[in-house]
Design an enzyme around this catalytic site. Structure first.
Site, PDB file in Angstrom:
ATOM      1  CD  GLU A 298       0.176  -1.411   3.195  1.00  0.00           C
ATOM      2  OE1 GLU A 298       0.332  -2.246   2.501  1.00  0.00           O
ATOM      3  OE2 GLU A 298       0.440  -1.432   4.561  1.00  0.00           O
ATOM      4  CG  HIS A 322      -5.808  -5.871   1.682  1.00  0.00           C
ATOM      5  ND1 HIS A 322      -6.266  -6.370   2.419  1.00  0.00           N
ATOM      6  CD2 HIS A 322      -4.434  -5.298   1.685  1.00  0.00           C
ATOM      7  CE1 HIS A 322      -5.226  -6.482   3.459  1.00  0.00           C
ATOM      8  NE2 HIS A 322      -4.355  -5.918   2.931  1.00  0.00           N
ATOM      9  CD  GLU A 323      -2.271  -3.910  -0.875  1.00  0.00           C
ATOM     10  OE1 GLU A 323      -1.944  -3.354   0.250  1.00  0.00           O
ATOM     11  OE2 GLU A 323      -2.458  -4.888  -0.606  1.00  0.00           O
ATOM     12  CG  HIS A 326      -3.292  -1.162   3.734  1.00  0.00           C
ATOM     13  ND1 HIS A 326      -3.349  -1.425   4.979  1.00  0.00           N
ATOM     14  CD2 HIS A 326      -3.067  -2.354   3.265  1.00  0.00           C
ATOM     15  CE1 HIS A 326      -2.955  -2.679   5.631  1.00  0.00           C
ATOM     16  NE2 HIS A 326      -2.817  -3.208   4.059  1.00  0.00           N
ATOM     17  CD  GLU A 345      -2.107  -5.439   6.532  1.00  0.00           C
ATOM     18  OE1 GLU A 345      -2.790  -5.800   5.680  1.00  0.00           O
ATOM     19  OE2 GLU A 345      -0.866  -4.974   6.010  1.00  0.00           O
ATOM     20  CG  ASP A 404       8.445 -10.336   7.375  1.00  0.00           C
ATOM     21  OD1 ASP A 404       8.047  -9.024   7.641  1.00  0.00           O
ATOM     22  OD2 ASP A 404       9.003 -10.747   6.457  1.00  0.00           O
ATOM     23  CE1 TYR A 412      -1.323  -9.659   6.800  1.00  0.00           C
ATOM     24  CE2 TYR A 412      -2.790  -9.153   5.048  1.00  0.00           C
ATOM     25  CZ  TYR A 412      -1.629  -9.226   5.891  1.00  0.00           C
ATOM     26  OH  TYR A 412      -0.416  -8.626   5.337  1.00  0.00           O
TER      27      TYR A 412
HETATM   28  N1  BES Z   1       1.021  -4.564   3.738  1.00  0.00           N
HETATM   29  C1  BES Z   1       0.973  -5.636   3.322  1.00  0.00           C
HETATM   30  C2  BES Z   1       2.084  -6.541   2.941  1.00  0.00           C
HETATM   31  C3  BES Z   1       3.192  -6.425   4.008  1.00  0.00           C
HETATM   32  C4  BES Z   1       2.732  -6.638   5.199  1.00  0.00           C
HETATM   33  C5  BES Z   1       4.347  -6.390   3.505  1.00  0.00           C
HETATM   34  C6  BES Z   1       3.694  -6.908   6.242  1.00  0.00           C
HETATM   35  C7  BES Z   1       5.535  -6.486   4.266  1.00  0.00           C
HETATM   36  C8  BES Z   1       5.049  -6.703   5.799  1.00  0.00           C
HETATM   37  C9  BES Z   1      -0.129  -5.628   2.176  1.00  0.00           C
HETATM   38  O1  BES Z   1      -1.321  -4.659   2.345  1.00  0.00           O
HETATM   39  C10 BES Z   1      -0.784  -6.923   2.054  1.00  0.00           C
HETATM   40  O2  BES Z   1      -1.569  -7.466   3.081  1.00  0.00           O
HETATM   41  N2  BES Z   1      -0.684  -7.824   0.859  1.00  0.00           N
HETATM   42  C11 BES Z   1      -1.568  -8.966   1.006  1.00  0.00           C
HETATM   43  C12 BES Z   1      -2.622  -8.776   0.090  1.00  0.00           C
HETATM   44  C13 BES Z   1      -4.075  -9.042   0.779  1.00  0.00           C
HETATM   45  C14 BES Z   1      -5.068  -8.950  -0.091  1.00  0.00           C
HETATM   46  C15 BES Z   1      -4.147  -9.902   2.014  1.00  0.00           C
HETATM   47  C16 BES Z   1      -0.669  -9.943  -0.075  1.00  0.00           C
HETATM   48  O3  BES Z   1       0.487  -9.569  -0.540  1.00  0.00           O
HETATM   49  O4  BES Z   1      -0.901 -11.048  -0.232  1.00  0.00           O
HETATM   50 ZN    ZN Z   2      -2.319  -5.172   3.630  1.00  0.00          ZN
END
Ligand code: BES
Ligand code: ZN
Length: 638
Positions: A298, A322-323, A326, A345, A404, A412
């Site tokens: 995002e 989703h993005e 954010h 999230e 992470d 989520y």
């Molecule tokens: N912000 C996250 C990606 C992220 C989280 C990067 C933690 C690094 C550390 C992003 O918004 C995300 O959640 N992406 C998901 C998509 C979603 C629809 C659940 C993905 O990439 O799968």
């Molecule tokens: Zn996210």
């Protein structure tokens, strides 16, 4: 000067033991309020923002593709409470010199503390109590974890190189020396120099066309946390999709992007209707090369996204919802620490569902929610078996661990179901009013779980005399009993179909042609539900039959292929190997790589095969994914 240097030497020795170059002992729990922001001593940063903090960052970047290096100057404008040391986070950066002052720069001393594998190093700069400007001259090294440098073969057009950054959670420090904490917000500007035939884009106001000089200027006028600073450089084109939105990609992918994301303007409209005005003016997407480790990221004004979203049937646009969501939860109101990640999230998944419901209807948003709930249940049972059962709490405790580790369906999906359950309890009208006031009150601020709990009690629960098991949801394991239950008739239809098939019924023999089962009869998520319902170890003959009719193994839809490969590996169905190898060599999205490689690692013969594939595939992955896969195939004993 001598005195300072010797003090620094003492500090350095101390840092060898405590991993920081700050001399003062810092109480990790103290809440320091600064201006109107909640600043918390962060478990994942060395910076001393409570004493001196960046308010504006001005970057000078020279992006050199020949030696895959960014040469940079990071000019920090700082708010200084009268300290003599400013501490920044760095990781794998080569610091050349540090100066103080705006127009008349003077070199100053600095020391770099011990390297921590996770956090990197503290860069401690000698400042005066009145210092306002700190300029750090540096270059990136091959150890950078944020940057992905791609040779032309790994791009769509195969003619030009490409590079992009990934900052969240704590990788920004590996391409910019910053105070890398989500609880400090900064504005930024940047001058970026790239090869003349490429275009640079940032999480800022962006160009729509290439220019002839290869020099681009950027401004991000709203204050953001450091993990949202982002840069992408490649052979890029822009396609406008609506009044204030559009998509960037390599020219070859523009038509596919225009088709897939046609609903983007509707999504922005739906989001604004629910939670108020979009605060970032422009909302664009950039479709990156296949190595991008996430579905979407995002970055403000410019969501970074994976080309795996280009399914050709718009079935993965919930990632865009989703993005976009954010832009409120996460970018406007930000988790104060990575222990509060669910506030980013969980809110976003909830909001994503609302946007999807608004545009495509409740039947669709329910199917999406059910798919996610299945993943939550599976993950909870995994976490319970592991070393950290408390990881099923919404509020985490990740000190000393990689942030992470908090990127699970707890944050989520449990987060989203907490909000869904609350909504059901108080009714949508009251709940939306509450959420609106939450985004208004905390706009451009950070928030902790405890503060949110307090806000919820004061603004929603107490005034309406509602009792709710908030504490259980936030601070206890598993899924509370009052969790909303979702029923989806469409889901049940495909589950019944899977049961019939597994029991030997020929589901492909139909009387009327219109009843014939083809892949486009059901959406991606229905096929996921179908595959998940099949026995965990299938008869390979039956899998072959499904492939003959539906070609799951080579269908091009990454969600379906991943689900199918995992089942295939567990079932000893070897026909998938050639397609699976192609997939692993192409796609670098961690969400897909992790289940495939971890399932392969369960069986010695498959593991050997996976290791051989990974050797070839690794150069195609971003650090975020390759380090995860490395951990799955070659786990280090603790
Ligand atoms: N912000 C996250 C990606 C992220 C989280 C990067 C933690 C690094 C550390 C992003 O918004 C995300 O959640 N992406 C998901 C998509 C979603 C629809 C659940 C993905 O990439 O799968
Ligand atoms: Zn996210």
């Amino acid at each position: 000067m001598m005195k300072f240097l010797s003090l620094f030497l003492v500090a350095l020795i101390v840092s060898l033991f405590i991993g920081s170059c700050s001399q003062e002992s810092e109480n990790s729990e103290v809440i320091v309020s600064q201006i109107d922001t909640t600043l918390i001593k962060d478990g994942h940063s060395y910076s001393n923002i409570e004493k001196i903090r960046t308010i504006h960052l001005d970057l000078d970047l020279d992006v050199n593709f020949d030696n895959k290096t960014i040469y940079g100057v990071a000019r920090h404008e700082m708010e200084n409470k009268g300290t003599d040391t400013a501490i920044f986070d760095i990781k794998g950066l080569d610091i050349q010199k540090v100066t103080l002052g705006k127009d008349n720069e003077k070199e100053t001393d600095f020391i770099i503390g011990t390297d921590n594998e996770l956090l990197g190093q503290p860069l401690c700069v000698k400042v005066e109590p009145t210092t306002k400007y700190v300029n750090i001259y540096y270059k990136t090294t091959e150890k950078t974890e944020a940057l992905d440098w791609l040779s032309p073969e790994l791009t769509e057009g195969k003619k030009f190189p490409y590079m992009y950054t990934q900052g969240e959670a704590i990788l920004t420090r590996s391409w910019i020396p910053v105070q890398d904490v989500p609880s400090n917000r900064i504005t930024y500007s940047a001058n970026v120099k790239v090869p003349k035939d490429l275009m640079a884009l940032m999480s800022a106001e962006n160009p729509k066309e290439k220019n002839e000089t290869g020099e681009y200027h950027f401004e991000m006028k709203q204050p953001i946390p450091s993990y949202l600073i982002a840069l992408a450089v490649g052979n890029l084109k822009y396609k406008k999709l609506g009044k204030n939105c559009g998509v960037y990609s390599e020219p070859e992918l523009i038509p596919a992007c225009a088709y897939e994301f046609v609903d983007l303007p509707k999504m922005i409209h739906a989001a604004e209707k629910i939670y108020g005005k979009y605060q970032w003016d422009q909302y664009d997407l950039i479709i990156l090369p296949y190595s991008f480790p996430f579905g979407g990221m995002e970055n403000p004004r410019l969501t970074f996204a994976s080309p795996t979203l280009l399914a050709g049937d718009r079935s993965m646009v919930s990632v865009v919802a989703h993005e976009l969501a954010h832009s409120w939860s996460g970018n406007l109101v930000t988790n104060a620490t990575w222990d509060d990640f669910w506030l980013n999230e969980g809110f976003t998944v909830y909001f994503e569902g609302r946007i999807m419901e608004e545009i495509y209807g409740k039947e669709i948003s329910d199917i999406l929610a059910l798919i996610e709930f299945q993943e939550l249940e599976a993950e909870i049972s995994e976490i319970r078996k592991g070393k950290f059962p408390e990881d099923t709490h919404l509020k985490l405790s990740l000190k000393g661990r990689n942030p992470d580790d908090g990127m699970t369906s707890i944050a989520y999906v449990k987060g989203a179901f907490f909000l869904k359950t609350l909504e059901q309890k108080v009714g949508r009208e009251l709940f939306d009013k509450f959420m609106n006031s939450y985004f208004k009150s905390y706009a451009f601020h950070t928030i902790t779980t405890e503060r949110f709990e307090d806000f919820l009690n004061k603004q929603l629960l107490k005034p309406n005399h509602i009792s709710f098991n908030t504490k259980e949801w936030l601070y206890k394991e598993g899924i509370p009993k009052n969790c909303v239950k979702i029923v989806s008739p469409r889901f049940e239809v495909v589950q019944k179909l899977a049961d019939d098939f597994a029991q030997g019924k020929d589901i492909f023999k139909v009387k009327k042609k219109k009843n014939k089962i083809t892949r486009d009869k059901y959406i991606t998520q229905e096929w996921l539900a179908f595959i998940r319902r099949l026995p965990a170890k299938m008869n390979p003959e039956l899998m072959r039959k499904l492939d003959e009719h539906l070609n799951f193994k080579g269908c091009g839809n990454a969600e379906i292929m991943t689900e199918w490969y995992v089942l295939g590996i567990n079932s000893g169905y070897k026909d998938i190997r050639p397609d699976m190898e192609k997939f692993l060599l192409k796609v670098g999205r961690r969400k897909f790589l992790a289940p495939i490689y971890s399932t392969l690692a369960k069986y010695p013969e498959d593991k050997e095969w996976a290791q051989a594939v990974f050797v070839k595939a690794k150069p195609h992955y971003h650090f975020v994914s390759s380090s995860t896969v490395e951990g799955l195939l070659h786990p280090t004993e603790e």
